[in-house]
Design a protein around this motif. Structure first.
Motif, short mmCIF file in Angstrom:
data_model
loop_
_atom_site.label_atom_id
_atom_site.label_comp_id
_atom_site.label_asym_id
_atom_site.label_seq_id
_atom_site.Cartn_x
_atom_site.Cartn_y
_atom_site.Cartn_z
N ASP A 64 33.70 37.21 37.04
CA ASP A 64 33.08 36.51 38.18
C ASP A 64 32.32 35.31 37.64
O ASP A 64 31.24 35.44 37.09
CB ASP A 64 32.15 37.45 38.94
CG ASP A 64 31.59 36.83 40.20
OD1 ASP A 64 31.81 35.61 40.43
OD2 ASP A 64 30.92 37.55 40.95
N THR A 109 41.44 39.55 36.58
CA THR A 109 41.18 38.81 37.82
C THR A 109 39.96 37.91 37.63
O THR A 109 38.98 38.32 37.01
CB THR A 109 40.90 39.79 38.98
OG1 THR A 109 42.01 40.67 39.12
CG2 THR A 109 40.66 39.06 40.29
N LYS A 111 37.08 35.82 39.82
CA LYS A 111 36.47 35.69 41.14
C LYS A 111 35.35 34.65 41.08
O LYS A 111 34.81 34.37 40.02
CB LYS A 111 35.85 37.02 41.56
CG LYS A 111 36.83 38.12 41.78
CD LYS A 111 36.20 39.49 42.00
CE LYS A 111 34.91 39.49 42.75
NZ LYS A 111 34.37 40.80 43.05
N ASP A 114 32.79 36.84 46.01
CA ASP A 114 33.74 37.78 46.61
C ASP A 114 35.16 37.23 46.67
O ASP A 114 36.10 37.95 47.01
CB ASP A 114 33.30 38.18 48.02
CG ASP A 114 32.03 39.02 48.01
OD1 ASP A 114 31.80 39.71 47.01
OD2 ASP A 114 31.28 38.96 49.01
N LYS A 115 35.34 35.96 46.37
CA LYS A 115 36.65 35.32 46.51
C LYS A 115 37.44 35.39 45.20
O LYS A 115 37.00 34.91 44.16
CB LYS A 115 36.48 33.86 46.93
CG LYS A 115 37.79 33.16 47.18
CD LYS A 115 37.60 31.75 47.64
CE LYS A 115 38.96 31.14 47.87
NZ LYS A 115 38.91 29.76 48.23
N VAL A 116 38.65 35.96 45.27
CA VAL A 116 39.55 35.98 44.12
C VAL A 116 40.22 34.62 44.02
O VAL A 116 40.81 34.13 44.98
CB VAL A 116 40.62 37.10 44.28
CG1 VAL A 116 41.66 37.01 43.17
CG2 VAL A 116 39.96 38.47 44.29
#
Length: 167
Positions: A64, A109, A111, A114-116
């Motif tokens: 993140d 992943t 991010k 909250d957005k990937v």
């Protein structure tokens, strides 16, 4: 075996990036080829910053960027950018040394909150595209900036135009 190749490529390309960043003159850090382009100083700092992302990419399954802390210096101070680069390279090298073949195959992943924004995809694919190739792309841009401002471009994969004129 792939990890060994990545480490060798990393070390070779760190030297090339170092040569290129060292070729950026303080006097041209404000150069901007268009209104929507970064300045030369911003672009150089972005290249130095990508090395910071190795840590989150290699050591975390979900990275993140919104919670990551990176202190950057003034984009109008090439010495600060070079120090940022060297510091980030050391952290990137340490992260690379924790890499395993199994980790390369695991999904990763990125991010922003909250957005990937990237992934999930195998970490090995991310390492090539988001890290290695990303740096190469922006180094190419920086070479264009150097040429546009009449500065010498160091040879990264052989002699440059300027090198050949001297030979």
């Amino acid at each position: 075996m792939i990890i060994d190749y990545l480490k060798i490529e990393f070390e070779h390309e760190v030297e090339s990036t170092r040569k290129l960043l060292n070729a950026v003159p303080e006097k041209d850090l404000g150069y901007q080829p268009s209104e929507i382009s970064w300045t030369m100083g911003e672009l150089a700092q972005h290249i130095a910053t990508i090395y910071h992302w190795y840590v989150g990419t290699i050591t975390q399954d979900v990275y993140d960027i919104a919670t990551d802390s990176l202190e950057r210096g003034d984009t109008n101070d090439i010495k600060a950018t070079l120090a940022l680069f060297e510091n980030n390279v050391e952290k990137a090298r340490a992260a690379l040394n924790t890499l395993t073949e199994e980790k390369l195959q695991q999904n990763w992943t990125m991010k922003v909150g909250d957005k990937v924004v990237l992934g999930p995809m195998p970490r090995g694919i991310v390492a090539r595209g988001f890290l290695f190739n990303h740096i190469y792309h922006h180094r190419g841009e920086l070479i264009v900036y150097l040429r546009a401002t009449g500065n010498m471009v160091p040879g990264l994969y052989g002699p440059t135009y300027e090198d050949q004129k001297v030979m």
